[in-house]
Design an enzyme around this catalytic site. Sequence first.
Site, PDB file in Angstrom:
ATOM      1  N   ASP A  19       5.215  -3.667 -13.410  1.00  0.00           N
ATOM      2  CA  ASP A  19       5.636  -4.768 -12.457  1.00  0.00           C
ATOM      3  C   ASP A  19       4.383  -5.854 -12.747  1.00  0.00           C
ATOM      4  O   ASP A  19       3.475  -4.630 -12.993  1.00  0.00           O
ATOM      5  CB  ASP A  19       6.103  -4.274 -10.747  1.00  0.00           C
ATOM      6  CG  ASP A  19       6.069  -4.914  -9.543  1.00  0.00           C
ATOM      7  OD1 ASP A  19       6.057  -6.135  -9.212  1.00  0.00           O
ATOM      8  OD2 ASP A  19       5.274  -4.252  -8.406  1.00  0.00           O
ATOM      9  N   SER A  20       4.193  -7.112 -11.235  1.00  0.00           N
ATOM     10  CA  SER A  20       3.013  -7.656 -10.951  1.00  0.00           C
ATOM     11  C   SER A  20       2.598  -6.272 -10.854  1.00  0.00           C
ATOM     12  O   SER A  20       0.568  -6.723 -10.497  1.00  0.00           O
ATOM     13  CB  SER A  20       3.216  -8.445  -9.782  1.00  0.00           C
ATOM     14  OG  SER A  20       3.613  -8.139  -9.048  1.00  0.00           O
ATOM     15  N   CYS A  76      10.326  -6.075 -10.742  1.00  0.00           N
ATOM     16  CA  CYS A  76       9.881  -6.844  -9.833  1.00  0.00           C
ATOM     17  C   CYS A  76      11.252  -7.991  -9.936  1.00  0.00           C
ATOM     18  O   CYS A  76      11.910  -8.869 -10.834  1.00  0.00           O
ATOM     19  CB  CYS A  76       8.691  -7.208 -10.671  1.00  0.00           C
ATOM     20  SG  CYS A  76       7.854  -8.802 -10.314  1.00  0.00           S
ATOM     21  N   GLU A 102      -1.313  -4.199  -2.852  1.00  0.00           N
ATOM     22  CA  GLU A 102      -1.780  -3.440  -3.751  1.00  0.00           C
ATOM     23  C   GLU A 102      -3.273  -2.876  -3.658  1.00  0.00           C
ATOM     24  O   GLU A 102      -3.714  -1.890  -4.397  1.00  0.00           O
ATOM     25  CB  GLU A 102      -2.329  -4.773  -4.581  1.00  0.00           C
ATOM     26  CG  GLU A 102      -0.888  -5.303  -5.105  1.00  0.00           C
ATOM     27  CD  GLU A 102      -0.931  -4.764  -6.282  1.00  0.00           C
ATOM     28  OE1 GLU A 102      -1.792  -4.084  -7.329  1.00  0.00           O
ATOM     29  OE2 GLU A 102       0.097  -4.204  -6.518  1.00  0.00           O
ATOM     30  N   CYS A 116      11.932  -7.458  -2.862  1.00  0.00           N
ATOM     31  CA  CYS A 116      10.349  -7.358  -3.428  1.00  0.00           C
ATOM     32  C   CYS A 116       9.941  -5.713  -3.637  1.00  0.00           C
ATOM     33  O   CYS A 116       9.827  -5.182  -2.812  1.00  0.00           O
ATOM     34  CB  CYS A 116       9.233  -7.971  -2.456  1.00  0.00           C
ATOM     35  SG  CYS A 116       7.974  -7.254  -3.138  1.00  0.00           S
ATOM     36  N   HIS A 159       7.295  -3.908  -3.644  1.00  0.00           N
ATOM     37  CA  HIS A 159       6.597  -3.534  -3.468  1.00  0.00           C
ATOM     38  C   HIS A 159       6.783  -3.240  -1.555  1.00  0.00           C
ATOM     39  O   HIS A 159       6.263  -2.021  -1.023  1.00  0.00           O
ATOM     40  CB  HIS A 159       5.190  -4.597  -3.062  1.00  0.00           C
ATOM     41  CG  HIS A 159       4.505  -4.914  -4.098  1.00  0.00           C
ATOM     42  ND1 HIS A 159       5.247  -5.597  -5.410  1.00  0.00           N
ATOM     43  CD2 HIS A 159       3.439  -4.812  -4.401  1.00  0.00           C
ATOM     44  CE1 HIS A 159       4.105  -5.644  -6.049  1.00  0.00           C
ATOM     45  NE2 HIS A 159       3.108  -5.077  -5.203  1.00  0.00           N
TER      46      HIS A 159
HETATM   47  N1  DGL Z   1       7.251  -6.221  -6.726  1.00  0.00           N
HETATM   48  C1  DGL Z   1       7.540  -8.161  -6.824  1.00  0.00           C
HETATM   49  C2  DGL Z   1       8.780  -8.178  -6.235  1.00  0.00           C
HETATM   50  O1  DGL Z   1       9.816  -7.184  -6.667  1.00  0.00           O
HETATM   51  C3  DGL Z   1       6.018  -8.851  -6.371  1.00  0.00           C
HETATM   52  C4  DGL Z   1       5.781  -8.834  -6.879  1.00  0.00           C
HETATM   53  C5  DGL Z   1       4.276  -9.956  -6.322  1.00  0.00           C
HETATM   54  O2  DGL Z   1       4.610 -11.413  -6.174  1.00  0.00           O
HETATM   55  O3  DGL Z   1       3.699 -10.385  -7.224  1.00  0.00           O
HETATM   56  O4  DGL Z   1       8.692  -9.550  -6.406  1.00  0.00           O
END
Ligand code: DGL
Length: 276
Positions: free
Chosen positions: A22-23, A85, A163, A195, A197
């Site tokens: 993921d990011s 992600c 984060e 998302c 997160h």
């Molecule tokens: N976790 C990522 C998602 O599912 C997101 C993130 C980001 O903007 O880094 O979209």
Amino acid sequence: MTSLSLNKLPFSSNKPPIGVFDSGVGGISVLKHIHALLPHEDLLYVADSKYAPYGSKTPAEITARCFEIADFLIAKNAKALVVACNTATAAAIDAMRAKYDLPIIGMEPAVKPAAAATKSGIIGVLATVGTLKSAQFAALLENYGRNVEVVTQACVGLVECIERGELTSQSTLELVQQYCKPLLEEGADTIVLGCTHYPFVRPLIEQTVGADVTLIDTGEAVARHLQKRLLALNLLADANEGNQLSEITFWTNSEIAQPQLIINQLWGKAAPVNFL
Ligand code: DGL
């Protein structure tokens, strides 16, 4: 460099692992579902936190990051990749599938199940700017959002709070309240956590929207889809072989102090965290 090697399991397995990324730390919410469903699989997780958030990056920038991480995971013998992600899936999954010859599982906001679940006929989608303005999301609305009203809300800044490990802070709560308000005002009774997160602030979202609003996230469905694909390709780890437990290893390029503490907090227990 391994900064933390608590609870390292007392064996070294030769099973090819599943690579998940993921990011940043958000995809750990998906990793948990994968581990729960496939407890015999070795898992490698890359948190690309130095480059988070992806939500404000161009598709070309995100695709370049995905290629770099995929190369890393494939060099570590990954038998399949999970793009945990929504933003990266929308930006890069087609290019990844064209480039790499292994199963690649992506994810998208759960518009379809939300449209099936809503009683008010109004669903809300919380996601990143990148996801909401992607062609993939437009196609999702076209295919599954036609008979419902879909209210979207980009949650700028929320990924950064998560984060930093700020899951319950006042400023995180205020952002959640700010982003849920328009959905509630429009009458959404079902909200998609678009998302990976956001499941980590689910308690704040629940507290904000109340018990009458249903929250939907896709982590479990992604894990089931992964299981199906591995089964079909005869790639599932053999639960009856000697090494029955699995190894979970994290990699991060985060520049915040002690990212391993946040990773272990989100994972729910200590696990090895390495630095990219
Ligand atoms: N976790 C990522 C998602 O599912 C997101 C993130 C980001 O903007 O880094 O979209």
